[in-house]
Motif scaffolding. Structure first.
Motif, PDB file in Angstrom:
ATOM      1  N   ALA A  22       0.842  -1.197   0.000  1.00 63.65           N
ATOM      2  CA  ALA A  22       0.000   0.000   0.000  1.00 63.65           C
ATOM      3  C   ALA A  22       0.873   1.241   0.000  1.00 63.65           C
ATOM      4  CB  ALA A  22      -0.917   0.001   1.226  1.00 63.65           C
ATOM      5  N   GLY A  23       0.461   2.213  -0.787  1.00 59.23           N
ATOM      6  CA  GLY A  23       1.161   3.488  -0.845  1.00 59.23           C
ATOM      7  C   GLY A  23       0.158   4.620  -0.805  1.00 59.23           C
ATOM      8  N   TRP A  24       0.582   5.754  -0.267  1.00 51.48           N
ATOM      9  CA  TRP A  24      -0.308   6.906  -0.105  1.00 51.48           C
ATOM     10  C   TRP A  24       0.026   8.016  -1.080  1.00 51.48           C
ATOM     11  CZ3 TRP A  24      -4.508   7.768   2.914  1.00 51.48           C
ATOM     12  CH2 TRP A  24      -4.819   6.766   3.843  1.00 51.48           C
ATOM     13  N   HIS A  25      -1.008   8.570  -1.667  1.00 50.75           N
ATOM     14  CA  HIS A  25      -0.913   9.787  -2.473  1.00 50.75           C
ATOM     15  C   HIS A  25      -1.567  10.884  -1.643  1.00 50.75           C
ATOM     16  CE1 HIS A  25      -1.288  12.557  -5.826  1.00 50.75           C
ATOM     17  NE2 HIS A  25      -2.550  12.728  -5.476  1.00 50.75           N
ATOM     18  N   THR A  26      -0.787  11.906  -1.269  1.00 51.54           N
ATOM     19  CA  THR A  26      -1.341  12.982  -0.441  1.00 51.54           C
ATOM     20  C   THR A  26      -0.954  14.366  -0.935  1.00 51.54           C
ATOM     21  OG1 THR A  26       0.562  12.852   1.045  1.00 51.54           O
ATOM     22  CG2 THR A  26      -1.402  11.584   1.668  1.00 51.54           C
ATOM     23  N   ASP A  27      -0.243  14.445  -2.036  1.00 53.32           N
ATOM     24  CA  ASP A  27       0.256  15.734  -2.528  1.00 53.32           C
ATOM     25  C   ASP A  27      -0.611  16.225  -3.683  1.00 53.32           C
ATOM     26  OD1 ASP A  27       1.631  17.881  -3.574  1.00 53.32           O
ATOM     27  OD2 ASP A  27       3.580  16.889  -3.547  1.00 53.32           O
ATOM     28  N   PRO A  28      -1.365  17.325  -3.493  1.00 54.96           N
ATOM     29  CA  PRO A  28      -2.245  17.799  -4.562  1.00 54.96           C
ATOM     30  C   PRO A  28      -1.490  18.255  -5.805  1.00 54.96           C
ATOM     31  CG  PRO A  28      -2.191  19.368  -2.750  1.00 54.96           C
ATOM     32  CD  PRO A  28      -1.429  18.155  -2.304  1.00 54.96           C
ATOM     33  N   ASP A  29      -0.198  18.574  -5.658  1.00 57.68           N
ATOM     34  CA  ASP A  29       0.585  19.028  -6.810  1.00 57.68           C
ATOM     35  C   ASP A  29       1.274  17.881  -7.547  1.00 57.68           C
ATOM     36  OD1 ASP A  29      -0.066  21.709  -6.329  1.00 57.68           O
ATOM     37  OD2 ASP A  29       1.519  21.853  -4.822  1.00 57.68           O
ATOM     38  N   GLN A  30       1.203  16.685  -7.002  1.00 63.73           N
ATOM     39  CA  GLN A  30       1.867  15.537  -7.598  1.00 63.73           C
ATOM     40  C   GLN A  30       0.828  14.653  -8.289  1.00 63.73           C
ATOM     41  OE1 GLN A  30       3.442  12.713  -4.769  1.00 63.73           O
ATOM     42  NE2 GLN A  30       5.211  12.299  -6.061  1.00 63.73           N
ATOM     43  N   GLN A  31       1.200  14.064  -9.391  1.00 61.78           N
ATOM     44  CA  GLN A  31       0.313  13.145 -10.095  1.00 61.78           C
ATOM     45  C   GLN A  31       0.246  11.810  -9.357  1.00 61.78           C
ATOM     46  OE1 GLN A  31      -1.541  13.836 -12.852  1.00 61.78           O
ATOM     47  NE2 GLN A  31      -0.846  15.937 -12.571  1.00 61.78           N
ATOM     48  N   LEU A  32      -0.912  11.182  -9.379  1.00 58.34           N
ATOM     49  CA  LEU A  32      -1.096   9.881  -8.739  1.00 58.34           C
ATOM     50  C   LEU A  32      -0.146   8.835  -9.326  1.00 58.34           C
ATOM     51  CD1 LEU A  32      -2.713   8.277  -6.672  1.00 58.34           C
ATOM     52  CD2 LEU A  32      -4.481   7.952  -8.389  1.00 58.34           C
ATOM     53  N   ALA A  33       0.246   9.013 -10.574  1.00 63.47           N
ATOM     54  CA  ALA A  33       1.161   8.066 -11.212  1.00 63.47           C
ATOM     55  C   ALA A  33       2.470   7.939 -10.439  1.00 63.47           C
ATOM     56  CB  ALA A  33       1.441   8.500 -12.652  1.00 63.47           C
ATOM     57  N   ALA A  34       2.886   8.985  -9.734  1.00 64.65           N
ATOM     58  CA  ALA A  34       4.118   8.919  -8.939  1.00 64.65           C
ATOM     59  C   ALA A  34       3.993   7.879  -7.820  1.00 64.65           C
ATOM     60  CB  ALA A  34       4.455  10.292  -8.361  1.00 64.65           C
ATOM     61  N   THR A  35       2.806   7.743  -7.241  1.00 66.91           N
ATOM     62  CA  THR A  35       2.594   6.743  -6.198  1.00 66.91           C
ATOM     63  C   THR A  35       2.699   5.340  -6.787  1.00 66.91           C
ATOM     64  OG1 THR A  35       1.189   8.281  -4.998  1.00 66.91           O
ATOM     65  CG2 THR A  35       0.980   5.949  -4.410  1.00 66.91           C
ATOM     66  N   TYR A  36       2.134   5.145  -7.971  1.00 71.85           N
ATOM     67  CA  TYR A  36       2.258   3.849  -8.637  1.00 71.85           C
ATOM     68  C   TYR A  36       3.717   3.535  -8.959  1.00 71.85           C
ATOM     69  CZ  TYR A  36      -2.760   3.147  -9.107  1.00 71.85           C
ATOM     70  OH  TYR A  36      -4.089   2.932  -8.839  1.00 71.85           O
ATOM     71  N   ARG A  37       4.506   4.551  -9.360  1.00 66.45           N
ATOM     72  CA  ARG A  37       5.932   4.333  -9.628  1.00 66.45           C
ATOM     73  C   ARG A  37       6.674   3.908  -8.362  1.00 66.45           C
ATOM     74  NH1 ARG A  37       5.135   8.647 -13.079  1.00 66.45           N
ATOM     75  NH2 ARG A  37       5.938  10.176 -11.588  1.00 66.45           N
ATOM     76  N   LEU A  38       6.336   4.513  -7.214  1.00 62.90           N
ATOM     77  CA  LEU A  38       6.957   4.105  -5.950  1.00 62.90           C
ATOM     78  C   LEU A  38       6.671   2.641  -5.636  1.00 62.90           C
ATOM     79  CD1 LEU A  38       6.380   7.134  -3.541  1.00 62.90           C
ATOM     80  CD2 LEU A  38       8.562   6.240  -4.367  1.00 62.90           C
ATOM     81  N   LEU A  39       5.422   2.219  -5.882  1.00 63.27           N
ATOM     82  CA  LEU A  39       5.075   0.810  -5.654  1.00 63.27           C
ATOM     83  C   LEU A  39       5.874  -0.087  -6.594  1.00 63.27           C
ATOM     84  CD1 LEU A  39       1.199   0.972  -5.163  1.00 63.27           C
ATOM     85  CD2 LEU A  39       2.983   0.994  -3.420  1.00 63.27           C
ATOM     86  N   ASP A  40       5.977   0.304  -7.861  1.00 62.94           N
ATOM     87  CA  ASP A  40       6.746  -0.489  -8.830  1.00 62.94           C
ATOM     88  C   ASP A  40       8.212  -0.609  -8.421  1.00 62.94           C
ATOM     89  OD1 ASP A  40       4.528  -0.936 -10.425  1.00 62.94           O
ATOM     90  OD2 ASP A  40       4.986   0.695 -11.820  1.00 62.94           O
ATOM     91  N   GLU A  41       8.783   0.484  -7.921  1.00 66.00           N
ATOM     92  CA  GLU A  41      10.177   0.448  -7.470  1.00 66.00           C
ATOM     93  C   GLU A  41      10.341  -0.510  -6.297  1.00 66.00           C
ATOM     94  OE1 GLU A  41      11.153   4.538  -6.660  1.00 66.00           O
ATOM     95  OE2 GLU A  41      10.973   5.097  -8.783  1.00 66.00           O
ATOM     96  N   TRP A  42       9.391  -0.493  -5.351  1.00 67.29           N
ATOM     97  CA  TRP A  42       9.452  -1.392  -4.205  1.00 67.29           C
ATOM     98  C   TRP A  42       9.357  -2.842  -4.680  1.00 67.29           C
ATOM     99  CZ3 TRP A  42       7.043  -5.326  -1.725  1.00 67.29           C
ATOM    100  CH2 TRP A  42       7.345  -5.541  -0.387  1.00 67.29           C
ATOM    101  N   LEU A  43       8.441  -3.111  -5.588  1.00 63.55           N
ATOM    102  CA  LEU A  43       8.275  -4.470  -6.103  1.00 63.55           C
ATOM    103  C   LEU A  43       9.579  -4.976  -6.723  1.00 63.55           C
ATOM    104  CD1 LEU A  43       4.747  -4.157  -7.764  1.00 63.55           C
ATOM    105  CD2 LEU A  43       5.312  -5.412  -5.680  1.00 63.55           C
TER     106      LEU A  43
END
Length: 157
Positions: A92-113
């Protein structure tokens, strides 16, 4: 930082549709409001925040379901249907930054995987912690990805 945990199976009440990805942003809040009204009308309390889960199909179409977790499985009644969110290990990863795209959260998950030698084990879902206002998806979005570890798959062969 993504969080590894075990997710218990959850019964859900959802509405399903076939859409193009660009339609999700408007469809999800409207659908969650519709599901919430259905649950209220039947005296069923949601057991958590609204969510959406989808699966990519050919030609840019996605099969999507959105709704709420509930305490007990419902029977299908028109537009609102029973479904489940699966049990098992998740990231699970959190997106909380209104200026950041949600895709960045998916990239963080991909990096962890990649770093941990894990692989996706089904479609992810997004939990909308701001959505009960039904004015949009908000910025507090939790992305949940079912996973398995590559070494566990290899060891079974």
């Amino acid at each position: 930082m993504p969080q590894f945990r075990f997710h218990s199976e959850e019964a859900t009440a959802v509405r399903r549709s076939l859409l193009v990805r660009g339609d999700l942003r408007d469809w999800v809040p409207a659908t969650c409001a519709l599901v919430a009204e259905h649950l209220r009308h039947h005296g069923i309390a949601p057991n958590g925040f609204p969510f959406a889960r989808w699966h990519a199909l050919p030609a840019g179409v996605i099969a999507v379901e959105a709704g709420f977790p509930i305490a007990a499985r419902i029977t299908g009644a028109g537009l609102i249907e029973p479904s489940t969110l699966p049990a098992g290990p998740v990231l699970a990863g959190w997106h909380t930054d209104p200026d950041q795209q949600l895709a960045a959260t998916y990239r963080l998950l991909d990096e962890w995987l990649e770093t941990e030698g894990a692989i996706r084990a089904g479609d992810s879902w997004e939990i909308y912690h701001d959505l009960p206002a039904c004015e949009g998806l908000g910025v507090r979005i939790e992305v949940v990805q079912p996973i398995t570890f590559a070494h566990a798959t290899t060891a079974r062969r």
